[in-house]
Write a protein that holds these residues in place. Structure first.
Motif, mmCIF file in Angstrom:
data_model
loop_
_atom_site.group_PDB
_atom_site.id
_atom_site.type_symbol
_atom_site.label_atom_id
_atom_site.label_comp_id
_atom_site.label_asym_id
_atom_site.label_seq_id
_atom_site.Cartn_x
_atom_site.Cartn_y
_atom_site.Cartn_z
ATOM 1 N N ARG A 141 91.406 68.329 46.620
ATOM 2 C CA ARG A 141 90.866 67.020 46.713
ATOM 3 C C ARG A 141 92.019 66.178 47.549
ATOM 4 O O ARG A 141 91.649 65.241 48.161
ATOM 5 C CB ARG A 141 91.082 66.835 45.220
ATOM 6 C CG ARG A 141 90.706 65.167 45.027
ATOM 7 C CD ARG A 141 89.287 64.870 45.412
ATOM 8 N NE ARG A 141 88.940 63.646 45.496
ATOM 9 C CZ ARG A 141 89.111 62.834 46.433
ATOM 10 N NH1 ARG A 141 89.570 63.108 47.487
ATOM 11 N NH2 ARG A 141 88.846 61.559 46.390
ATOM 12 N N ASN A 150 91.462 64.068 50.758
ATOM 13 C CA ASN A 150 91.859 62.937 50.893
ATOM 14 C C ASN A 150 92.560 62.607 52.288
ATOM 15 O O ASN A 150 92.369 61.607 53.102
ATOM 16 C CB ASN A 150 92.896 62.623 49.819
ATOM 17 C CG ASN A 150 93.144 61.109 49.666
ATOM 18 O OD1 ASN A 150 92.143 60.308 49.511
ATOM 19 N ND2 ASN A 150 94.539 60.875 49.271
ATOM 20 N N THR A 165 89.359 55.779 45.780
ATOM 21 C CA THR A 165 89.869 56.963 45.347
ATOM 22 C C THR A 165 91.123 56.654 44.332
ATOM 23 O O THR A 165 91.365 57.380 43.275
ATOM 24 C CB THR A 165 90.522 57.769 46.650
ATOM 25 O OG1 THR A 165 89.284 58.365 47.249
ATOM 26 C CG2 THR A 165 91.180 59.019 46.129
ATOM 27 N N SER A 221 96.918 56.356 46.476
ATOM 28 C CA SER A 221 95.874 57.329 46.195
ATOM 29 C C SER A 221 96.459 58.723 45.822
ATOM 30 O O SER A 221 95.927 59.413 44.826
ATOM 31 C CB SER A 221 94.652 57.594 47.187
ATOM 32 O OG SER A 221 95.301 58.298 48.485
#
Length: 125
Positions: free
Chosen positions: A82, A86, A105, A33
């Motif tokens: 972001r 995460n 994601t 991710s």
């Protein structure tokens, strides 16, 4: 500089493993991710090299937060935030929910990076 950011992301990932107690599957998904977030970030940054209107941000959330023609600063702030989100979600979700979140994601930002590449944007070092 981008090499260092990427290396720091991977180093940060090892710290997350120690802190969050991720399953082996989620460790791999967490790295995937972050790699996809980085690829999306770098291809999105490439749009700032072109005259306004050549490329537009198409992601629904990103467009709402940073606009159709974002600056480098807005793009960097968005993706750093972001990546922080995460980390926080991965650490605070149960392993089964984290798996679903990490898969989504990875697919979301991976497809964004591929779409960016297909329209001519690149990762430039």
């Amino acid at each position: 500089m981008k090499h260092y950011v990427f290396a720091l992301l991977l180093l940060f990932s090892t710290k997350v493993f120690a802190i969050c107690g991720l399953s082996e599957e989620n460790k791999k998904l967490y790295i995937a991710s972050n790699v996809m977030l980085f690829a999306d970030w770098q291809t999105t940054l490439d749009m700032t090299r072109y005259p306004q209107g050549t490329y537009d941000e198409r992601g629904i959330l990103a467009r709402a937060l940073i606009g159709a023609h974002p600056s480098k600063g807005a793009i960097n702030t968005y993706f750093l935030t972001r990546i922080g989100i995460n980390h926080l979600l991965t650490c605070n979700l149960s392993n089964s929910n984290a798996t679903v979140y990490l898969l989504l994601t990875t697919l979301d930002h991976g497809s964004a990076a591929v779409n960016n590449f297909n329209i001519g944007l690149r990762i430039r070092f």
